[in-house]
Every structure is written in C-alpha cells, then in structure tokens.
Design a protein around this motif. Structure first.
Motif, mmCIF file in Angstrom:
data_model
loop_
_atom_site.group_PDB
_atom_site.id
_atom_site.type_symbol
_atom_site.label_atom_id
_atom_site.label_comp_id
_atom_site.label_asym_id
_atom_site.label_seq_id
_atom_site.Cartn_x
_atom_site.Cartn_y
_atom_site.Cartn_z
ATOM 1 N N GLU A 138 8.123 8.590 -4.049
ATOM 2 C CA GLU A 138 7.834 7.929 -2.765
ATOM 3 C C GLU A 138 8.104 6.432 -2.864
ATOM 4 O OE1 GLU A 138 6.559 8.453 1.242
ATOM 5 O OE2 GLU A 138 6.690 9.991 -0.311
ATOM 6 N N ARG A 139 7.752 5.859 -3.975
ATOM 7 C CA ARG A 139 7.959 4.419 -4.191
ATOM 8 C C ARG A 139 9.449 4.087 -4.203
ATOM 9 N NH1 ARG A 139 8.221 0.543 -8.223
ATOM 10 N NH2 ARG A 139 6.699 -1.157 -8.058
ATOM 11 N N THR A 140 10.231 4.901 -4.873
ATOM 12 C CA THR A 140 11.676 4.699 -4.917
ATOM 13 C C THR A 140 12.288 4.853 -3.523
ATOM 14 O OG1 THR A 140 11.786 5.481 -7.201
ATOM 15 C CG2 THR A 140 13.831 5.535 -5.929
ATOM 16 N N ALA A 141 11.825 5.864 -2.785
ATOM 17 C CA ALA A 141 12.335 6.088 -1.429
ATOM 18 C C ALA A 141 12.025 4.908 -0.512
ATOM 19 C CB ALA A 141 11.740 7.369 -0.858
ATOM 20 N N ALA A 142 10.928 4.193 -0.818
ATOM 21 C CA ALA A 142 10.558 3.028 -0.006
ATOM 22 C C ALA A 142 11.325 1.778 -0.408
ATOM 23 C CB ALA A 142 9.053 2.778 -0.115
ATOM 24 N N GLY A 143 12.184 1.885 -1.427
ATOM 25 C CA GLY A 143 13.046 0.771 -1.803
ATOM 26 C C GLY A 143 12.542 -0.089 -2.938
ATOM 27 N N PHE A 144 11.535 0.380 -3.663
ATOM 28 C CA PHE A 144 10.982 -0.397 -4.772
ATOM 29 C C PHE A 144 11.580 0.085 -6.094
ATOM 30 C CE2 PHE A 144 7.712 -0.592 -1.459
ATOM 31 C CZ PHE A 144 7.529 -1.967 -1.368
ATOM 32 N N GLY A 145 12.078 -0.854 -6.895
ATOM 33 C CA GLY A 145 12.618 -0.519 -8.207
ATOM 34 C C GLY A 145 11.521 -0.395 -9.246
ATOM 35 N N GLU A 146 11.893 0.072 -10.431
ATOM 36 C CA GLU A 146 10.910 0.282 -11.492
ATOM 37 C C GLU A 146 11.009 -0.741 -12.604
ATOM 38 O OE1 GLU A 146 10.494 4.266 -12.880
ATOM 39 O OE2 GLU A 146 9.671 4.929 -10.956
ATOM 40 N N ASP A 147 11.910 -1.725 -12.477
ATOM 41 C CA ASP A 147 12.001 -2.775 -13.494
ATOM 42 C C ASP A 147 10.690 -3.553 -13.545
ATOM 43 O OD1 ASP A 147 14.107 -2.887 -15.026
ATOM 44 O OD2 ASP A 147 15.062 -4.616 -14.122
ATOM 45 N N GLY A 148 10.005 -3.517 -14.669
ATOM 46 C CA GLY A 148 8.745 -4.241 -14.811
ATOM 47 C C GLY A 148 7.576 -3.601 -14.084
ATOM 48 N N ALA A 149 7.762 -2.402 -13.541
ATOM 49 C CA ALA A 149 6.684 -1.753 -12.784
ATOM 50 C C ALA A 149 5.559 -1.321 -13.722
ATOM 51 C CB ALA A 149 7.220 -0.551 -12.029
ATOM 52 N N VAL A 150 4.336 -1.360 -13.199
ATOM 53 C CA VAL A 150 3.149 -0.980 -13.959
ATOM 54 C C VAL A 150 2.640 0.350 -13.424
ATOM 55 C CG1 VAL A 150 0.816 -1.647 -14.641
ATOM 56 C CG2 VAL A 150 2.569 -3.400 -14.299
ATOM 57 N N PHE A 151 2.386 1.281 -14.337
ATOM 58 C CA PHE A 151 1.850 2.595 -13.976
ATOM 59 C C PHE A 151 0.570 2.816 -14.777
ATOM 60 C CE2 PHE A 151 6.521 2.839 -13.582
ATOM 61 C CZ PHE A 151 6.622 3.063 -12.199
ATOM 62 N N PRO A 152 -0.570 2.333 -14.257
ATOM 63 C CA PRO A 152 -1.816 2.365 -15.037
ATOM 64 C C PRO A 152 -2.612 3.650 -14.834
ATOM 65 C CG PRO A 152 -2.101 1.047 -13.051
ATOM 66 C CD PRO A 152 -0.702 1.573 -13.009
ATOM 67 N N ILE A 153 -3.402 3.977 -15.831
ATOM 68 C CA ILE A 153 -4.293 5.131 -15.741
ATOM 69 C C ILE A 153 -5.572 4.844 -16.515
ATOM 70 C CG2 ILE A 153 -3.215 6.281 -17.739
ATOM 71 C CD1 ILE A 153 -3.782 8.976 -16.240
#
Length: 327
Positions: A210-225
C-alpha cells in the motif's frame, strides 16, 4: 538492523515512583552502554496500574541515553490539544539534541475518552488533525486553522523542534484498515508486540504494498515492531523466569475488553513472545527481518519481575544475539 528497548513503566498502585524512576535511569544507562539504538516510553491515563507519564520520564532520561533515539511507543494523541503536544514535543526534541521519535496512536480505552469528554468514535480523525496542526505549528509561521476538532487564529509556536520539519512520526495500529491508512500517509507503522508471527508478517507485506502504491519509496524507510523478549537457555527456562510476570502484565488488559489475552494465551505464548535461547531469538529476528522489519523494540520488563532479570536479558541479547546482525 536496529534494536531498542520499550520501558514498561507500569507498577502496582502505591509503588515508590521515585525509586522506580531511579531504576529506569540505571537501566537506560545499561542499555546505552550495551549498544542499543533506542529507548521508548508508554502512555496511558487513569490506568489500573501506576503509570508515570512518558514525556517527563523521557526528559529525565535524556542525559543518560547517550546517542540513542528516545521516543514514545506510543503517545495517545487524541487525549491532548495539538498546541500542547506541539510545544511539549518540540521542547523534548530540543533538550535531546534532535533525538526524539514521536510514536502515536489513537487509543482504545473507554475510561480515558470518557474522562476527557472525547467521543471515542472521533479518535482517528482527532489524531490525524492533531498531527496536521502540529506540523503547521512546527513551520514557525503563524497558523490559522479551521478543522473538525480544532480552530486556531494566527498563532505561532513558541518552541520549534530541532529536527526539521519535525521529529519522525511512527504510528501504531492493530487492524488492517488503520495499517493501510498509515501506509497511504507514508508514516512508519509500529507493529504491536502481542500479535502472532503470521499476522505481523502478513500485515507488513500489505502495508509495504500500500505504501509503494501511494508513491513512497523504501530508501531509508523504518519498519519497527514491538516484541516481548526474554533470553535464557531455552524457551522453557525463559518462561520460567518471566512467564508469570508477562502474563500478569497482559492480564491487566482483560478489564479493557481484551479478553483474548486470557482465552488465547497459549497461542500468544508460543507464537508472539521472543522467549528462548540466543539461537532461538536470532532465528526469530532473522525471520522477521526477512519479512522487512528493521527496528526491533523489545520489552524486557513486566509486572512484578525484578529489574535484575530484565538487565540479564538485555545483556545476553547484546552479547549473544546482537553481534550476528551488526557488521
């Protein structure tokens, strides 16, 4: 790969909060010296447990946290006015030298909303509008705003955050609709601690798509848990050390309508907890990392567990697991 600690500053009513705060100072110093990347506090009002508020507590920890990020995991944003939050958060970001992470959520406890005179059904729209107003205030310009919940007329924030345009914002959600909304906004989603592995992995995949479809890249993205962590010789030994305490902590949620922490405890126990040997924990981290998670925030404290046991876990993870994920 980054690793942090979620401080579980919830105590029995009447406990000595000054003494407990001293424990947290020493614990934070220890976590800092072991090479962890972040430390977070929790937030509730009118709790069944004595729960010190996170922003004063984190301010107390600033000088003991080294270069670690400090933040809220999470702050219940609908419970305050955005002007209040904007200046409080800007202040702590300045005090910390720009190390603050604003973790937010919409809340769920009826007694909190009732006490503040807020309709629970408005919590998501209030959270989103609050964040919009805060971002406007953090520009340093005069702000006029007419929204569903808040109105401002040509006001200017008196304190601006050191991080520009503001601290990073992570958002918590426990359902697919909320997770997709966060993705479309481009914010990191904080995956909760109590969910089973397949739920956490599946929802992260949907979030990223969904994030990619909204136009956001993953360079430097944070995926916390968030995860509950106890490192020992085996799962059974870890559960012997901390099982009673972790179940007592989750048991407190039952009175807030979350009875599945009681009825589904065996599933949560085996499929959500990061309990076990260093090899067990490393395998779990590797599994979640392959799915995309890259910032693990571990809770090692629970109701009634001596702080010495929590220290043993953060030490053993830092010694026996962390080096496997660091250059």
């Amino acid at each position: 790969m980054r690793f942090g600690v979620l401080l579980d500053h919830q105590y029995e009513l009447g406990d000595d909060i000054n003494r407990r705060t001293g424990e947290l100072v020493e614990f934070t110093q220890h976590v800092r010296d072991l090479g962890y990347d972040s430390v977070f506090g929790i937030h509730h009002y009118l709790s069944s447990l004595s729960t010190p508020q996170p922003l004063p507590l984190l301010s107390r920890l600033i000088d003991h946290s080294g270069d670690m990020r400090i933040g809220t995991g999470i702050l219940i944003l609908p419970m305050g006015h955005p002007v209040h939050w904007a200046e409080e958060i800007a202040t702590i970001d300045q005090m910390s030298g720009g190390r603050f992470v604003l973790g937010i959520g919409s809340g769920y406890r009826e007694d909190e909303f009732n006490a503040f005179g807020i309709e629970r059904r408005t919590r998501v729209s209030r959270m989103n509008e609050s964040l919009e107003v805060m971002r406007k205030l953090w520009t340093g310009e005069k702000v006029s705003h007419r929204g569903q919940h808040f109105a401002l007329d040509g006001v200017r924030c008196s304190v601006l955050p050191m991080q520009r345009p503001g601290p990073p914002v992570w958002v918590g959600a426990n359902g697919p609709i909320g997770i997709k909304r966060i993705a479309r906004q481009g914010h990191p989603w904080i995956a909760p601690s109590n969910v089973r592995r397949n739920w956490a992995v599946g929802n992260l995949a949907d979030y990223r798509a969904e994030r990619t479809a909204a136009g956001f890249g993953e360079d430097g993205a944070v995926f916390p848990i968030h995860r509950d962590l106890c490192v020992a010789g085996s799962f059974e030994e870890a559960y012997e050390i901390a099982g009673t305490a972790v179940r007592a902590s989750y048991g407190e949620y039952v009175q807030y309508g979350m009875d599945y922490f009681d009825t589904q405890w065996e599933g949560i126990k085996h499929k959500a907890l990061f309990f076990g040997s260093p090899d067990d924990i490393a395998a779990k981290v590797e599994d979640f990392a392959r799915a995309g998670y890259n910032h693990f925030v571990f809770r090692t404290q629970w109701l009634g567990l001596p702080i010495e046991r929590s220290i043993e876990t953060v030490e053993r993870f830092a010694r026996d697991v962390m080096p496997r994920f660091r250059p």
